[in-house]
Design a protein around this motif. Structure first.
Motif, PDB file in Angstrom:
ATOM      1  N   ILE A  92       0.775  -1.149   0.192  1.00  0.00           N
ATOM      2  CA  ILE A  92      -0.054   0.088   0.156  1.00  0.00           C
ATOM      3  C   ILE A  92       0.955   1.362  -0.107  1.00  0.00           C
ATOM      4  O   ILE A  92       2.027   1.251   0.452  1.00  0.00           O
ATOM      5  CB  ILE A  92      -1.090   0.226   1.018  1.00  0.00           C
ATOM      6  N   PRO A  93       0.134   2.403  -0.397  1.00  0.00           N
ATOM      7  CA  PRO A  93       0.777   3.592  -0.475  1.00  0.00           C
ATOM      8  C   PRO A  93       0.888   4.268   0.970  1.00  0.00           C
ATOM      9  O   PRO A  93       0.219   5.189   1.142  1.00  0.00           O
ATOM     10  CB  PRO A  93       0.456   4.446  -1.506  1.00  0.00           C
ATOM     11  N   ALA A  94       1.580   3.753   1.751  1.00  0.00           N
ATOM     12  CA  ALA A  94       1.394   3.776   3.318  1.00  0.00           C
ATOM     13  C   ALA A  94       1.916   5.112   3.867  1.00  0.00           C
ATOM     14  O   ALA A  94       1.074   5.892   4.374  1.00  0.00           O
ATOM     15  CB  ALA A  94       2.206   2.721   4.087  1.00  0.00           C
ATOM     16  N   ALA A 127       1.730  12.294  12.322  1.00  0.00           N
ATOM     17  CA  ALA A 127       2.696  11.493  12.843  1.00  0.00           C
ATOM     18  C   ALA A 127       1.861  10.351  13.292  1.00  0.00           C
ATOM     19  O   ALA A 127       2.525   9.120  12.892  1.00  0.00           O
ATOM     20  CB  ALA A 127       3.389  12.063  14.035  1.00  0.00           C
ATOM     21  N   ALA A 128       0.835  10.373  14.024  1.00  0.00           N
ATOM     22  CA  ALA A 128       0.235   9.327  14.393  1.00  0.00           C
ATOM     23  C   ALA A 128      -0.542   8.496  13.201  1.00  0.00           C
ATOM     24  O   ALA A 128      -0.259   7.189  13.166  1.00  0.00           O
ATOM     25  CB  ALA A 128      -0.993   9.607  15.414  1.00  0.00           C
ATOM     26  N   ARG A 129      -1.116   9.047  12.207  1.00  0.00           N
ATOM     27  CA  ARG A 129      -1.256   8.602  10.929  1.00  0.00           C
ATOM     28  C   ARG A 129      -0.307   7.792  10.390  1.00  0.00           C
ATOM     29  O   ARG A 129      -0.456   6.554   9.751  1.00  0.00           O
ATOM     30  CB  ARG A 129      -2.148   9.261  10.064  1.00  0.00           C
ATOM     31  N   LEU A 130       0.997   8.157  10.061  1.00  0.00           N
ATOM     32  CA  LEU A 130       1.924   7.559   9.348  1.00  0.00           C
ATOM     33  C   LEU A 130       2.439   6.469  10.306  1.00  0.00           C
ATOM     34  O   LEU A 130       2.950   5.321   9.940  1.00  0.00           O
ATOM     35  CB  LEU A 130       3.038   8.574   9.154  1.00  0.00           C
ATOM     36  N   ASP A 131       2.376   6.244  11.887  1.00  0.00           N
ATOM     37  CA  ASP A 131       2.860   5.015  12.423  1.00  0.00           C
ATOM     38  C   ASP A 131       2.003   4.226  12.050  1.00  0.00           C
ATOM     39  O   ASP A 131       2.601   2.915  11.866  1.00  0.00           O
ATOM     40  CB  ASP A 131       2.648   5.713  14.110  1.00  0.00           C
ATOM     41  N   HIS A 132       0.691   4.363  12.042  1.00  0.00           N
ATOM     42  CA  HIS A 132      -0.247   3.249  11.739  1.00  0.00           C
ATOM     43  C   HIS A 132       0.080   2.726  10.371  1.00  0.00           C
ATOM     44  O   HIS A 132      -0.155   1.387  10.122  1.00  0.00           O
ATOM     45  CB  HIS A 132      -1.760   3.838  11.951  1.00  0.00           C
ATOM     46  N   PHE A 189       1.821  -1.331   6.306  1.00  0.00           N
ATOM     47  CA  PHE A 189       2.718  -1.719   5.102  1.00  0.00           C
ATOM     48  C   PHE A 189       3.214  -2.901   5.307  1.00  0.00           C
ATOM     49  O   PHE A 189       3.455  -3.680   4.432  1.00  0.00           O
ATOM     50  CB  PHE A 189       3.721  -0.579   5.040  1.00  0.00           C
ATOM     51  N   ALA A 190       3.838  -2.930   6.582  1.00  0.00           N
ATOM     52  CA  ALA A 190       4.771  -4.301   6.843  1.00  0.00           C
ATOM     53  C   ALA A 190       3.841  -5.533   6.854  1.00  0.00           C
ATOM     54  O   ALA A 190       4.387  -6.428   6.247  1.00  0.00           O
ATOM     55  CB  ALA A 190       5.317  -4.051   8.311  1.00  0.00           C
ATOM     56  N   GLN A 191       2.371  -5.391   7.395  1.00  0.00           N
ATOM     57  CA  GLN A 191       1.656  -6.469   7.119  1.00  0.00           C
ATOM     58  C   GLN A 191       1.441  -7.088   5.717  1.00  0.00           C
ATOM     59  O   GLN A 191       1.435  -8.213   5.361  1.00  0.00           O
ATOM     60  CB  GLN A 191       0.349  -6.290   7.878  1.00  0.00           C
ATOM     61  N   CYS A 192       0.951  -6.208   4.863  1.00  0.00           N
ATOM     62  CA  CYS A 192       0.982  -6.344   3.316  1.00  0.00           C
ATOM     63  C   CYS A 192       2.405  -6.913   2.800  1.00  0.00           C
ATOM     64  O   CYS A 192       2.001  -7.791   1.909  1.00  0.00           O
ATOM     65  CB  CYS A 192       0.632  -4.882   2.679  1.00  0.00           C
ATOM     66  N   MET A 193       3.409  -6.193   3.249  1.00  0.00           N
ATOM     67  CA  MET A 193       4.685  -6.589   2.537  1.00  0.00           C
ATOM     68  C   MET A 193       5.104  -8.104   2.905  1.00  0.00           C
ATOM     69  O   MET A 193       5.543  -8.821   1.873  1.00  0.00           O
ATOM     70  CB  MET A 193       5.828  -5.774   2.805  1.00  0.00           C
TER      71      MET A 193
END
Length: 299
Positions: free
Chosen positions: A152-154, A235-240, A245-249
């Motif tokens: 995803i374009p995280a 910042a909070a949105r980018l943490d989530h 992203f890692a899960q999708c990867m």
């Protein structure tokens, strides 16, 4: 002009020109290039004389997005047992590090201009969306290419969203649509278009001249005012987003990256024809035996 291995740095009348210079990869955002960009940005923090920063790609190509080779290297690393999921997962941590770089770009206290020709794909499109002004050639191409790779374009999604809105961001992300410079202008992604590279130079000169009529201190104060309001929620949105992203990867991303490297369709890829679609809304013909006899009138 100073030259790093992946970046050309020029300062002209207190405007900093940063030109991505990795033609072999079409200026893909390899970790080394991102590090050089971050270093160039850090070197001018607190520079009261700086008027603006211009992002561009060399040899007629803006940025191909994330470097697939570095994606594969991250997949080979396993998460560590740690209470902090973001810090312990190398995929999420690296993804979030890119987001922090984008936050720095968006929070710059001077006008940021992206000059796009060729293509701005994936992370390259996100890079452009951090800018205050996006100039492009008619032939430029923009796309969110991540979902075709199973990711995803995280980290770039909030910046694309801020630029073109949620509906258009989902349209590009969910369908992998590639849009031209003209279409990107209609979406609000591009502010003004030029016919070709030479015309883009002239257009950029016009915008920089407009900017130079404004007081540098007043421009810096205006940028800081808006950056302060957005920072905590972003910042909070980018943490989530990094964890997602890692899960999708580690799931579909493994197949998507393998398919890309092997130049084959991913397992989920399918094609639809007009005939397929027609069958979804055309009632099937009734069997001959079940058809009602035609009515006849008596003589």
């Amino acid at each position: 002009m100073s030259s790093h291995s992946s970046l050309l740095v020029t300062r002209l009348q207190d405007v900093l020109f940063l030109t991505l210079n990795c033609p072999a990869t079409r200026n893909a955002l390899a970790p080394e290039l991102v590090a050089e960009l971050a270093q160039a940005i850090a070197s001018v923090q607190g520079d009261a004389q700086l008027r603006a920063i211009v992002l561009r790609g060399s040899q007629g190509f803006f940025c191909a997005g994330g470097n697939i080779g570095s994606f594969q290297a991250r997949l080979d690393q396993s998460p560590q047992a740690d209470a902090d999921a973001l810090a312990s997962d190398p995929v999420a941590a690296r993804n979030r590090a890119f987001g922090r770089f984008l936050e720095q770009l968006a929070a710059l206290p001077v006008p940021l201009i992206a000059a796009v020709e060729g293509a701005a794909m994936g992370g390259g499109m996100g890079l452009a969306c951090t800018a205050d002004i996006v100039l492009a050639t008619h032939g430029a191409k923009f796309a969110l290419t991540e979902t075709a790779l199973g990711i995803i374009p995280a980290q770039i999604a909030p910046f694309v969203d801020a630029r073109i809105g949620r509906r258009n961001t989902l349209r590009l992300g969910l369908f992998g649509e590639r849009v031209s410079g003209d279409q990107a202008q209609a979406l609000g992604l591009v502010d003004e278009l030029a016919a070709d590279s030479a015309a883009l130079d002239a257009l950029l000169a016009q915008w920089l001249t407009r900017m130079a009529r404004c007081a540098p201190g007043a421009n810096q104060a205006l940028k800081r005012l808006f950056a302060a309001d957005a920072a905590p929620a972003l910042a909070a949105r980018l943490d989530h987003a990094a964890l997602a992203f890692a899960q999708c990867m580690r799931h579909e991303g493994a197949e998507g990256i393998a398919a890309f490297r092997e130049k084959r369709p991913a397992a989920w890829q399918a094609e639809f024809s007009a005939q397929d679609i027609r069958q979804t809304h055309t009632p099937p013909a009734a069997p001959a035996s079940s058809r009602l006899p035609s009515l006849q009138t008596a003589p």
